[in-house]
Design a protein around this motif. Structure first.
Motif, PDB file in Angstrom:
ATOM      1  N   LEU A   1       0.837  -1.203   0.000  1.00 47.71           N
ATOM      2  CA  LEU A   1       0.000   0.000   0.000  1.00 47.71           C
ATOM      3  C   LEU A   1       0.873   1.254   0.000  1.00 47.71           C
ATOM      4  CD1 LEU A   1      -2.900  -0.948   2.441  1.00 47.71           C
ATOM      5  CD2 LEU A   1      -3.106  -0.443  -0.012  1.00 47.71           C
ATOM      6  N   ASN A   2       1.992   1.186   0.700  1.00 47.47           N
ATOM      7  CA  ASN A   2       2.924   2.307   0.712  1.00 47.47           C
ATOM      8  C   ASN A   2       3.472   2.563  -0.690  1.00 47.47           C
ATOM      9  OD1 ASN A   2       6.114   3.072   1.072  1.00 47.47           O
ATOM     10  ND2 ASN A   2       4.834   4.114   2.583  1.00 47.47           N
ATOM     11  N   ALA A   3       3.885   1.487  -1.369  1.00 44.41           N
ATOM     12  CA  ALA A   3       4.395   1.629  -2.729  1.00 44.41           C
ATOM     13  C   ALA A   3       3.319   2.169  -3.655  1.00 44.41           C
ATOM     14  CB  ALA A   3       4.898   0.275  -3.234  1.00 44.41           C
ATOM     15  N   GLU A   4       2.095   1.676  -3.515  1.00 47.76           N
ATOM     16  CA  GLU A   4       1.006   2.143  -4.379  1.00 47.76           C
ATOM     17  C   GLU A   4       0.721   3.619  -4.151  1.00 47.76           C
ATOM     18  OE1 GLU A   4      -3.695   1.215  -5.403  1.00 47.76           O
ATOM     19  OE2 GLU A   4      -2.580  -0.163  -4.102  1.00 47.76           O
ATOM     20  N   ALA A   5       0.639   4.033  -2.876  1.00 45.69           N
ATOM     21  CA  ALA A   5       0.365   5.438  -2.577  1.00 45.69           C
ATOM     22  C   ALA A   5       1.452   6.345  -3.156  1.00 45.69           C
ATOM     23  CB  ALA A   5       0.241   5.640  -1.070  1.00 45.69           C
ATOM     24  N   LYS A   6       2.708   5.932  -3.027  1.00 49.80           N
ATOM     25  CA  LYS A   6       3.802   6.753  -3.560  1.00 49.80           C
ATOM     26  C   LYS A   6       3.705   6.884  -5.073  1.00 49.80           C
ATOM     27  CE  LYS A   6       7.254   6.081   0.076  1.00 49.80           C
ATOM     28  NZ  LYS A   6       8.503   5.406   0.480  1.00 49.80           N
ATOM     29  N   ILE A   7       3.470   5.791  -5.755  1.00 42.89           N
ATOM     30  CA  ILE A   7       3.390   5.835  -7.221  1.00 42.89           C
ATOM     31  C   ILE A   7       2.209   6.686  -7.664  1.00 42.89           C
ATOM     32  CG2 ILE A   7       2.959   4.420  -9.270  1.00 42.89           C
ATOM     33  CD1 ILE A   7       4.606   2.203  -7.837  1.00 42.89           C
ATOM     34  N   ARG A   8       1.085   6.538  -6.997  1.00 46.19           N
ATOM     35  CA  ARG A   8      -0.092   7.341  -7.360  1.00 46.19           C
ATOM     36  C   ARG A   8       0.154   8.826  -7.123  1.00 46.19           C
ATOM     37  NH1 ARG A   8      -4.755   4.675  -8.560  1.00 46.19           N
ATOM     38  NH2 ARG A   8      -4.950   2.463  -8.019  1.00 46.19           N
ATOM     39  N   LYS A   9       1.038   9.164  -6.200  1.00 48.61           N
ATOM     40  CA  LYS A   9       1.352  10.556  -5.906  1.00 48.61           C
ATOM     41  C   LYS A   9       2.574  11.048  -6.681  1.00 48.61           C
ATOM     42  CE  LYS A   9       1.169  11.964  -1.687  1.00 48.61           C
ATOM     43  NZ  LYS A   9       0.276  13.117  -1.960  1.00 48.61           N
ATOM     44  N   GLY A  10       3.026  10.251  -7.639  1.00 50.22           N
ATOM     45  CA  GLY A  10       4.148  10.668  -8.475  1.00 50.22           C
ATOM     46  C   GLY A  10       5.504  10.458  -7.845  1.00 50.22           C
ATOM     47  N   GLN A  11       5.560   9.656  -6.794  1.00 50.68           N
ATOM     48  CA  GLN A  11       6.824   9.374  -6.121  1.00 50.68           C
ATOM     49  C   GLN A  11       7.334   7.994  -6.538  1.00 50.68           C
ATOM     50  OE1 GLN A  11       6.288   9.975  -1.868  1.00 50.68           O
ATOM     51  NE2 GLN A  11       4.945  11.742  -2.221  1.00 50.68           N
ATOM     52  N   ASN A  12       8.488   7.636  -6.030  1.00 46.43           N
ATOM     53  CA  ASN A  12       9.082   6.339  -6.356  1.00 46.43           C
ATOM     54  C   ASN A  12       8.727   5.318  -5.283  1.00 46.43           C
ATOM     55  OD1 ASN A  12      11.243   4.189  -6.318  1.00 46.43           O
ATOM     56  ND2 ASN A  12      11.878   5.301  -8.148  1.00 46.43           N
ATOM     57  N   GLY A  13       8.099   4.232  -5.686  1.00 42.31           N
ATOM     58  CA  GLY A  13       7.684   3.203  -4.741  1.00 42.31           C
ATOM     59  C   GLY A  13       8.549   1.960  -4.773  1.00 42.31           C
ATOM     60  N   ASP A  14       9.698   2.031  -5.429  1.00 42.17           N
ATOM     61  CA  ASP A  14      10.518   0.833  -5.642  1.00 42.17           C
ATOM     62  C   ASP A  14      10.943   0.158  -4.350  1.00 42.17           C
ATOM     63  OD1 ASP A  14      10.305   1.548  -8.269  1.00 42.17           O
ATOM     64  OD2 ASP A  14      12.452   1.925  -8.602  1.00 42.17           O
ATOM     65  N   ALA A  15      11.350   0.930  -3.344  1.00 46.35           N
ATOM     66  CA  ALA A  15      11.947   0.335  -2.143  1.00 46.35           C
ATOM     67  C   ALA A  15      10.977  -0.602  -1.428  1.00 46.35           C
ATOM     68  CB  ALA A  15      12.423   1.438  -1.200  1.00 46.35           C
ATOM     69  N   SER A  16       9.762  -0.116  -1.200  1.00 45.78           N
ATOM     70  CA  SER A  16       8.777  -0.944  -0.489  1.00 45.78           C
ATOM     71  C   SER A  16       8.372  -2.150  -1.328  1.00 45.78           C
ATOM     72  CB  SER A  16       7.547  -0.101  -0.139  1.00 45.78           C
ATOM     73  OG  SER A  16       7.878   0.942   0.752  1.00 45.78           O
ATOM     74  N   LEU A  17       8.156  -1.929  -2.601  1.00 50.04           N
ATOM     75  CA  LEU A  17       7.770  -3.022  -3.494  1.00 50.04           C
ATOM     76  C   LEU A  17       8.850  -4.099  -3.536  1.00 50.04           C
ATOM     77  CD1 LEU A  17       6.012  -4.296  -5.763  1.00 50.04           C
ATOM     78  CD2 LEU A  17       7.268  -2.843  -7.374  1.00 50.04           C
ATOM     79  N   ASN A  18      10.093  -3.687  -3.655  1.00 53.42           N
ATOM     80  CA  ASN A  18      11.168  -4.665  -3.837  1.00 53.42           C
ATOM     81  C   ASN A  18      11.475  -5.468  -2.577  1.00 53.42           C
ATOM     82  OD1 ASN A  18      11.627  -4.297  -6.588  1.00 53.42           O
ATOM     83  ND2 ASN A  18      12.882  -2.472  -6.217  1.00 53.42           N
ATOM     84  N   LEU A  19      11.169  -4.929  -1.412  1.00 51.35           N
ATOM     85  CA  LEU A  19      11.301  -5.737  -0.200  1.00 51.35           C
ATOM     86  C   LEU A  19      10.402  -6.966  -0.284  1.00 51.35           C
ATOM     87  CD1 LEU A  19      11.385  -3.074   2.675  1.00 51.35           C
ATOM     88  CD2 LEU A  19      13.222  -4.636   2.035  1.00 51.35           C
ATOM     89  N   VAL A  20       9.191  -6.769  -0.782  1.00 47.57           N
ATOM     90  CA  VAL A  20       8.245  -7.878  -0.907  1.00 47.57           C
ATOM     91  C   VAL A  20       8.706  -8.855  -1.981  1.00 47.57           C
ATOM     92  CG1 VAL A  20       5.832  -8.478  -1.356  1.00 47.57           C
ATOM     93  CG2 VAL A  20       6.372  -6.386  -0.093  1.00 47.57           C
TER      94      VAL A  20
END
Length: 506
Positions: A414-433
């Protein structure tokens, strides 16, 4: 209170404050019957809360009745009904969005409604019990005042989660905070229910322990971070597919707090996460707990038929790895995991069986899983408990295992999704999973990447995450076209008996 909570349900509800007197009329862990409670004895203050957790761990009412699992989980594209064609055939109609007379009259429909509202009812009674203790806490007793507030917050969390699940199944439903008006309360919209949950968690989070549930004073009790994740989930439902929604700020803030706490990490072994070895792991933000305390006799503490419902059907030749064969992973999810090279999740999610009654497939844990006369060759691997992890003498399928509810992986995605939707980079949270299951990291992750990861990570779990994600992202009509999805049938109808009891539900 047993007279209120039964399958015929709420047909004889005449709610008065006197019902709190017999609130704990059934034996609860570490509690006494309410008739014996001395509200001046503050050492007993946790009793009603312990009773509420125990109620939530049951069915009728509770979160774990086997038919409720089927009704809330079958509607996505990751689980099929399983079992034989005729057994609980209404689950196939529910999967195929046929809200017809057969579904309307299905015994499980009212059962599902009353199981969840039964929990809500008990939560409201718990809060009344805590009010009685609060009357005897001196104004200068800051320790017990804080404990009372914490216990109230725990009850509000259980109540809020029950509202989330009943709304996921039925859509617009009543928000019940006063049992006296249970048969008068009007329906609230899906969005209003989610906003109620957000408000409840905002008011409760700081009263809860600043700890991971595994380190809570009462181990496994919900804490501040459980509330933050529930808040984030409710906010994402309201935000839907609108990248500009301010509710994505709520999701981001709540999940950032969870991550920044440094109290959680992904359990290293995804395969073992759902088995007895993975109980109350570093990843858990809420689990429904069961234990036989390692003893071969005494009370057998297990979630009814929750796991057996999903276990391998057929003659298992004396093996305890046996069940009813429902909630079969779909070919679509098998193909999806296979095509993306998601081997660890595939072996975790799908438990393979033999082609016929005399052949078997050996599981990764060494169990021989035989085939059956139905020709069903795979079952829900996330509901699988290996025989070598069972306590001798306690080999009923699923004994001594917990039911996973909220996980740190959800907060990260959800953190990665929120960041991407807000134009930020969500790679870190996504890649941990992704790294936990030996998948290569992604650079410049997209929204599709995150939603695909959610589909893989939560495949075949029992809270309907996949279907809810399809609804909130507006992709259900496309993804579920083969099943006949229509927006008009996206939720199940309110049971007729409940409409008869409360005209506001019509």
């Amino acid at each position: 209170m047993k007279k209120y909570i039964n399958i015929a349900l709420f047909s004889s509800l005449v709610l008065t404050t006197s019902c709190s007197k017999d609130f704990l009329d059934r034996p609860m862990e570490n509690t006494k019957p309410a008739e014996t409670i001395d509200y001046t004895d503050l050492s007993q203050m946790y009793g009603p809360v312990s009773g509420l957790y125990r109620t939530a761990s049951k069915g009728a009412p509770g979160f774990v009745h086997w038919i409720d699992v089927g009704m809330r989980a079958v509607r996505g594209d990751d689980l099929d009904k399983g079992s034989t064609e005729s057994d609980q055939s209404q689950l196939d109609e529910i999967k195929n969005f046929k809200n017809n007379a057969s579904v309307q009259n299905f015994w499980g429909l009212n059962n599902c409604w009353t199981d969840y509202y039964g929990i809500i009812f008990y939560a409201n009674e718990t809060l009344l019990e805590l009010d009685k203790f609060a009357e005897h806490i001196p104004s200068g007793d800051s320790e017990n005042l804080a404990l009372n507030a914490r216990y109230r917050a725990e009850a509000r969390f259980i109540r809020a989660f029950a509202h989330l699940i009943v709304s996921r199944v039925f859509g617009d439903v009543p928000i019940l905070v006063d049992n006296v008006v249970i048969n008068e309360t009007e329906k609230s919209s899906v969005e209003q229910v989610r906003q109620f949950i957000i408000n409840e968690m905002e008011e409760s989070a700081n009263a809860l322990e600043d700890a991971a549930p595994r380190n809570a004073q009462h181990q496994g009790g919900v804490t501040k971070y459980s509330a933050l994740l529930l808040k984030a989930k409710a906010a994402s439902d309201i935000a839907k597919n609108d990248n500009g929604s301010p509710y994505w700020d709520i999701v981001l803030d709540a999940t950032e707090q969870i991550i920044a706490s440094n109290k959680f990490q992904l359990y290293e072994d995804f395969y073992e996460l759902f088995k007895i070895k993975g109980k109350m792991s570093t990843e858990s933000l809420y689990e429904i707990q069961y234990s036989d305390f390692g003893t071969p006799s005494g009370t057998d503490v297990r979630p009814g038929e929750f796991f057996a419902f999903q276990g391998p059907a057929g003659n298992q030749h004396g093996s305890p790895i046996a069940g009813w064969g429902f909630m079969k992973p779909s070919q679509k999810i098998i193909n999806f995991l296979t095509e993306r090279g998601d081997d660890i999740r595939l072996k975790t999610t799908v438990l393979y069986a033999g082609e016929d009654t005399e052949s078997f497939v050996e599981s990764p844990s060494g169990d021989k899983v035989y085939g059956n006369a139905n020709g069903q060759t795979h079952f829900n691997g996330k509901a699988y408990s290996p025989a070598n992890q069972m306590t001798p003498g306690r080999t009923a399928y699923g004994s001594d295992n917990n039911i996973r509810v909220l996980r740190y992986a959800d907060a990260l995605l959800l953190n990665a999704e929120a960041k991407i939707r807000k134009g930020q980079n969500g790679d870190a949270s996504l890649n941990l999973v992704r790294e936990r299951v030996d998948l290569d990291p992604i650079t410049g992750a997209t929204l599709t990447d995150v939603l695909d990861e959610r589909r893989a990570e939560f495949a075949c779990e029992w809270w309907g995450e996949r279907y809810n994600d399809l609804l909130r992202t507006g992709t259900a009509q496309t993804a579920l076209a083969d099943y006949g999805f229509t927006p008009a049938a996206q939720y199940l109808p309110v049971p007729q008996i409940q409409k008869d009891l409360n005209p506001n539900l019509r």
